[in-house]
Enzyme design. Structure first.
Site, PDB file in Angstrom:
ATOM      1  N   TRP A   9      45.796  36.148  40.708  1.00  0.00           N
ATOM      2  CA  TRP A   9      45.848  35.281  39.289  1.00  0.00           C
ATOM      3  C   TRP A   9      44.903  34.145  39.418  1.00  0.00           C
ATOM      4  O   TRP A   9      44.789  33.365  38.430  1.00  0.00           O
ATOM      5  CB  TRP A   9      47.186  34.633  39.404  1.00  0.00           C
ATOM      6  N   LYS A  10      44.071  33.904  40.469  1.00  0.00           N
ATOM      7  CA  LYS A  10      43.257  32.721  40.525  1.00  0.00           C
ATOM      8  C   LYS A  10      43.578  31.470  40.426  1.00  0.00           C
ATOM      9  O   LYS A  10      45.050  31.334  40.515  1.00  0.00           O
ATOM     10  CB  LYS A  10      41.855  33.090  39.941  1.00  0.00           C
ATOM     11  N   GLU A 167      34.409  44.170  46.058  1.00  0.00           N
ATOM     12  CA  GLU A 167      34.396  43.142  44.630  1.00  0.00           C
ATOM     13  C   GLU A 167      32.673  42.992  44.351  1.00  0.00           C
ATOM     14  O   GLU A 167      32.282  41.956  45.017  1.00  0.00           O
ATOM     15  CB  GLU A 167      34.986  42.165  44.751  1.00  0.00           C
ATOM     16  N   GLY A 233      41.640  40.734  38.463  1.00  0.00           N
ATOM     17  CA  GLY A 233      41.670  39.454  38.043  1.00  0.00           C
ATOM     18  C   GLY A 233      42.218  39.182  36.699  1.00  0.00           C
ATOM     19  O   GLY A 233      43.287  39.382  36.625  1.00  0.00           O
TER      20      GLY A 233
HETATM   21  P1  13P Z   1      37.936  40.288  37.205  1.00  0.00           P
HETATM   22  O1  13P Z   1      39.022  41.568  37.226  1.00  0.00           O
HETATM   23  O2  13P Z   1      38.582  39.011  36.123  1.00  0.00           O
HETATM   24  O3  13P Z   1      36.727  40.603  36.932  1.00  0.00           O
HETATM   25  O4  13P Z   1      38.225  39.583  38.614  1.00  0.00           O
HETATM   26  C1  13P Z   1      38.033  40.401  39.860  1.00  0.00           C
HETATM   27  C2  13P Z   1      38.376  39.547  41.003  1.00  0.00           C
HETATM   28  O5  13P Z   1      37.863  38.772  41.370  1.00  0.00           O
HETATM   29  C3  13P Z   1      39.846  39.892  41.815  1.00  0.00           C
HETATM   30  O6  13P Z   1      39.952  39.488  43.038  1.00  0.00           O
END
Ligand code: 13P
Length: 254
Positions: A9-10, A167, A233
């Site tokens: 979820w950051k 990633e 993300g």
């Molecule tokens: P996104 O799916 O928003 O590109 O982010 C990927 C991510 O950093 C998951 O840790």
């Protein structure tokens, strides 16, 4: 081999948003087979609530980071021991945003992995090259160095208790995704590196793909033999999208 879909979820949501997202996930995941492990990684302040809300369900809870020390004068930090004490089951480590914005080194990331393992948590170890590194053809070299520096000191038994997430930095939050072939090539490379620590390690450690993984590209990515799920993300903040990705992962394993 386990298949995992984890939502990072950051630094998003608030307490109300976290509650309704988890509520929707619990409801929507009910109709899906239990073959895929579903993990959510909320920001620190919401971990306890999400743990309470998901208790007894199929959803596991991860943190997004931890400090490598057991305890001490590290203002603002959270230890693996504290996460274990809460009941958190997993923790993302070495995310490129931590490496880029907070100066996390491979050595520190390696120590975090060791701290998590010591407390029985599942480390989700992130690696991945930057755009210029791929463009100059150094992506395999960069990721090899990250994996060796971060995990090289671990015993075979410890390596069997981790998850790797590939990633590519150029694909994170950009809407660009590694093609299915680029993902498979790197995942096969990572699998080979794991194999050098023993065939059981290679056969046990799930390798997740992360970087703009969405419902419309998940099936193609997960169809690769060495892609064992995703670290999601943006799409993890929407229950329908996250569940669609879990469904794609379930279908990929039949
Ligand atoms: P996104 O799916 O928003 O590109 O982010 C990927 C991510 O950093 C998951 O840790």
């Amino acid at each position: 081999m386990r298949t995992i879909v984890a939502g990072n979820w950051k630094m998003h949501t608030d307490s109300t948003g976290a509650r309704s997202l988890v509520g929707a996930l619990l409801e929507k995941l009910e109709g899906l087979p239990n073959t895929v492990e579903a993990i959510v990684a909320p920001p620190f302040p919401y971990l306890q609530r999400v743990l309470d809300q998901t208790r007894g369900s199929r959803i596991k809870v991860a943190a997004q980071n931890c400090h490598q020390a057991e305890k001490g004068a590290f203002t603002g930090e959270v230890s693996a021991a504290m996460l274990a004490d809460l009941g958190v089951q997993a923790c993302i480590v070495g995310h490129s945003e931590r490496r880029q914005y907070f100066g996390e080194t491979d050595a520190a990331v390696g120590e975090k992995v060791a701290a998590l393992l010591a407390h029985g948590l599942l480390p989700i170890y992130c690696c991945g090259e930057r755009k210029e590194e791929r463009e100059s053809g150094r992506h395999f070299e960069v990721v090899t160095a990250q994996l060796k520096a971060g995990l090289g000191e671990l015993s075979e038994a410890d390596l069997e208790r981790i998850v790797v997430a590939y990633e590519p930095v150029w694909a994170i939050g950009t809407g660009l995704t590694a093609s299915a072939q680029q993902a498979q090539d790197m995942h096969a490379h990572l699998r080979g590196l794991l194999r050098s620590h023993g065939s059981k390690v290679a056969a046990t450690v799930p390798i997740l793909y992360g970087g703009s993984c969405k419902p419309d590209n998940a099936a193609e990515l997960f169809a690769n033999p060495d892609v064992n799920g995703g670290l999601i993300g943006g799409a993890a903040l929407d229950a329908d999208q996250f569940v669609a990705i879990v469904r794609a992962a379930a279908e990929s394993i039949g």
